[in-house]
Design an enzyme around this catalytic site. Structure first.
Site, short mmCIF file in Angstrom:
data_model
loop_
_atom_site.label_atom_id
_atom_site.label_comp_id
_atom_site.label_asym_id
_atom_site.label_seq_id
_atom_site.Cartn_x
_atom_site.Cartn_y
_atom_site.Cartn_z
N GLU A 249 61.41 -30.50 34.73
CA GLU A 249 62.29 -31.43 35.43
C GLU A 249 61.78 -31.77 36.82
O GLU A 249 62.51 -31.77 37.80
CB GLU A 249 63.73 -30.87 35.48
CG GLU A 249 64.43 -31.18 34.18
CD GLU A 249 65.22 -30.03 33.60
OE1 GLU A 249 65.30 -28.99 34.25
OE2 GLU A 249 65.73 -30.19 32.49
N ASP B 246 59.58 -34.19 32.82
CA ASP B 246 58.90 -33.18 32.00
C ASP B 246 59.81 -31.96 31.81
O ASP B 246 60.93 -31.92 32.32
CB ASP B 246 57.58 -32.78 32.65
CG ASP B 246 57.78 -31.97 33.93
OD1 ASP B 246 58.79 -32.19 34.64
OD2 ASP B 246 56.95 -31.12 34.23
N GLU C 235 63.41 -14.98 35.53
CA GLU C 235 62.57 -16.15 35.28
C GLU C 235 61.13 -15.88 35.68
O GLU C 235 60.19 -16.21 34.98
CB GLU C 235 63.13 -17.33 36.08
CG GLU C 235 62.38 -18.62 35.92
CD GLU C 235 62.99 -19.74 36.78
OE1 GLU C 235 62.86 -19.65 38.03
OE2 GLU C 235 63.59 -20.66 36.22
N TRP D 59 71.31 -34.33 40.29
CA TRP D 59 70.08 -33.61 40.02
C TRP D 59 69.33 -34.12 38.78
O TRP D 59 69.91 -34.36 37.73
CB TRP D 59 70.43 -32.13 39.83
CG TRP D 59 69.34 -31.32 39.30
CD1 TRP D 59 68.39 -30.65 40.01
CD2 TRP D 59 69.05 -31.10 37.92
NE1 TRP D 59 67.54 -30.02 39.15
CE2 TRP D 59 67.91 -30.29 37.87
CE3 TRP D 59 69.64 -31.53 36.74
CZ2 TRP D 59 67.35 -29.88 36.68
CZ3 TRP D 59 69.07 -31.13 35.55
CH2 TRP D 59 67.94 -30.30 35.53
#
Ligand code: NAG
Ligand code: NAG
Ligand code: NAG
Ligand code: NAG
Ligand code: NAG
Length: 573
Positions: free
Chosen positions: A199, A196, A422, A138
């Protein structure tokens, strides 16, 4: 918890909103602090399995699985903890800070798929919570991220406090080796692309460049205080500051968050950069994109406006009032929703701006920031307004209401109990994605702190001069790769190579590299490529201008670490 913003009885709604914001802060602050501490090992109640000083991103293990330790998130969380400790707001945190430093100094040395501590491993974005390397595929196409910059900033803040209490030689022997690794990494790698902060995009990122500049700048001052050589940090800080200016798009009137990716470049990245590089001594300096700088305010307007029409929960809200904001308007992750930490970042940037205007006793409206201010007063003109003027009072009152509006939206979509996920659903406002996101708690706390007028320590952004010519940083670390391919060809036909990095001509068949048939039918070429990078490539045949590509899929390999070499033995497909 839902905050009652308006009442049928005739009370001034601004006063009521202010009261509601105040009561939300009073109830949510301890919840956010406890939520944050619960996610830090080894004793945190929701971070079972995390070693001492290790911050988990969230206890969520399914859709998404965030039970890892990100260097970025951990460093932002500990910057807050270190600020609370060093300002005396919470004197109980010293042990936790020492655990964090021990944990991160261990993680620095963990060999991982990005390399060893000497060969790029510091760019690795995340680790397992037991301090082993995460070896999945990842988000690591090119490492070189914001982690080392943010980590060194957190640790320098603590070290500067420690210097007041302990000998220089003690700091040199304990903290300096850890901080120096990160600073050296930033100085050597800032001029390379990388993922960034979300991700997703492999390019240059405003947030990354801004925090790299900060870390090198304060790193230079810190190194000097320790009697260490700061020349490289100062030189590269100047170079990074110069490069930082290039993100401003004067035509569009906002900071473009990333240099690649094909998006608008409108992104919370820019507000986050402003608040995490806020320096109360720098006034409204635009070269470091301070929160009250005209460029940062212009960007903030473009950014907030981009969510007015796309989120259902924002419908019906006046065009100059606060709205829920997300990472960027094109976002589709988990459905593409508002985030708590990005909505908090907007409020925090505005509070930081108010703090600075009040401290300097005036406010500038420039051609660049005119649209930002005109949303509150359409008659306002370019000019400097002293704090005694009615324009100053009108504008700062309006910005205060605007800022409190973002805080109120944060409050409105925080569920009873105060847990911060989140995201929250763009149409229903229901919390979504990872629950108990550590960064959401940290962002709420720094927003509350800015609302209270608390300023962070200065880091050296005042009075900087942007070099007139931008010089590049050190060249990218490279490795040497020999490509051998077994390919039978006909007279006049040649074999070429192209692929996903500039050294392989970025997939351009017209400039592909020609291979040598000296050991026919083995065609061969030796090339320097970026080290520790996943590289895709294909061979192509060309005869009389006719191009034939190898069949799919692409060939792929991870290049050796810096100064390493390897030989790839392929057969034409
Ligand atoms: C560390 O955690 C990873 C991921 O959960 C696990 O695969 C590994 O076995 C653990 N290693 C040790 C030494 O505990
Ligand atoms: C710092 O100094 C103060 C006053 O001398 C002392 O009380 C405190 O314990 C010291 N703290 C540390 C971490 O050394
Ligand atoms: C490297 O720095 C130069 C000079 O500022 C700049 O033109 C270039 O775009 C930078 N590249 C990256 C990837 O940072
Ligand atoms: C890689 O090679 C360059 C050029 O010889 C050298 O300056 C650099 O120190 C080397 N890096 C490492 C990590 O060995
Ligand atoms: C390719 O072949 C060379 C010898 O011909 C060998 O040294 C090298 O290890 C081989 N590469 C791979 C990736 O197997």
């Amino acid at each position: 918890m839902r905050v009652v913003l308006f009442s049928a009885i005739s009370v001034c709604s601004a006063v009521l909103a202010q009261t509601s914001v105040g009561s939300y802060i009073a109830t949510e602050s301890p919840i956010a602090k406890a939520g944050l501490l619960a996610n830090i090992g080894a004793d945190g109640s929701k971070s079972s399995g995390a070693l001492s000083g290790v911050v988990i991103a969230s206890p969520n293990t399914v859709n998404p699985d965030y039970l890892y330790s990100w260097v970025r998130d951990s460093s932002l969380v500990f910057k807050l903890i270190i600020d609370q400790f060093t300002t005396g707001a919470d004197t109980t945190l010293l042990g936790l800070i020492q655990d964090f430093i021990t944990a991160e100094s261990t993680l620095q040395q963990v060999s991982n798929p990005s390399g060893t501590v000497e060969t790029g491993g510091l760019g690795e974005p995340k680790f397992n919570i037991n301090e082993t390397a995460f070896t999945g595929a990842w988000g690591r196409l090119t490492p070189r991220k914001d982690g080392p910059a943010l980590r060194s900033t957190a640790m320098i803040t603590y070290a500067n406090w420690l210097l007041k209490n302990t000998s220089v030689s003690n700091v040199v022997s304990t903290l300096w080796p850890v901080i120096k690794l990160d600073l050296d990494y930033v100085a050597a790698n800032w001029n390379q692309t990388g993922f960034d902060l979300w991700e997703e995009l492999d390019s240059s990122s405003f947030f990354t460049t801004a925090v790299q500049h900060r870390s090198l700048r304060e790193g230079a001052t810190f190194a000097t205080a320790l009697g260490q050589d700061a020349t490289t940090y100062t030189t590269q800080a100047d170079n990074v500051l110069c490069f930082l200016q290039s993100y401003w798009d004067s035509t569009s009137g906002y900071i473009t968050a990333n240099t690649g990716g094909g998006r608008s470049g409108i992104d919370a990245n820019t507000a986050l950069a402003s608040i995490h590089t806020f320096d109360p001594a720098a006034g409204c300096d635009a070269s470091t994109f301070q929160p009250c700088s005209d460029k940062a305010l212009a960007s903030l307007k473009v950014y907030t406006d981009s969510f007015r029409s796309i989120y259902g929960i924002n419908s019906g809200i006046a065009s100059n009032a606060a709205v829920a904001t997300g990472r960027y308007p094109e976002d589709v992750y988990q459905g593409g929703n508002p985030w708590y930490l990005t909505t908090a970042a907007v409020a925090e940037q505005l509070y930081d701006a108010l703090i600075t205007w009040s401290a300097q006793g005036s406010l500038d409206v420039t051609a660049t920031s005119l649209a930002f201010f005109q949303q509150f007063d359409s008659s306002v003109a370019v000019g400097t307004y002293a704090s005694s003027t009615s324009t100053f009072k009108t504008l700062t009152a309006a910005v205060q209401t605007f800022a409190d509006g973002f805080l109120a939206i944060h409050a409105e979509y925080t569920p009873s109990g105060g847990g911060l996920a989140e995201q929250f659903d763009r149409d229903t406002g229901v919390p979504l994605s990872a629950l108990d996101l550590t960064w959401s708690y940290a962002a709420a706390l720094t927003m509350f702190s800015a609302h209270a007028g608390t300023v962070p320590l200065s880091w050296g952004a005042a009075g900087l001069v942007v070099p007139t010519t931008c010089l590049p940083g050190p060249p990218a670390p490279v490795a040497t790769v020999t490509f051998n391919v077994d390919a039978t060809t006909v007279e006049g036909e040649n074999i070429y190579l192209t692929g996903s990095v500039s050294q392989l001509q970025n997939w351009d068949p017209t400039t592909a590299l020609i291979l040598s048939p000296a050991n026919y039918p083995i065609w061969s070429i030796t090339v320097e490529v970026p080290a520790s990078t996943i590289i895709d490539y294909k061979y192509i045949r060309q005869q009389d201008g006719v191009v034939t590509w190898e069949s799919d899929p692409n060939n792929e390999f991870t290049s050796p670490s810096v100064n390493g070499s390897t030989t790839l033995n392929d057969t034409w497909r």
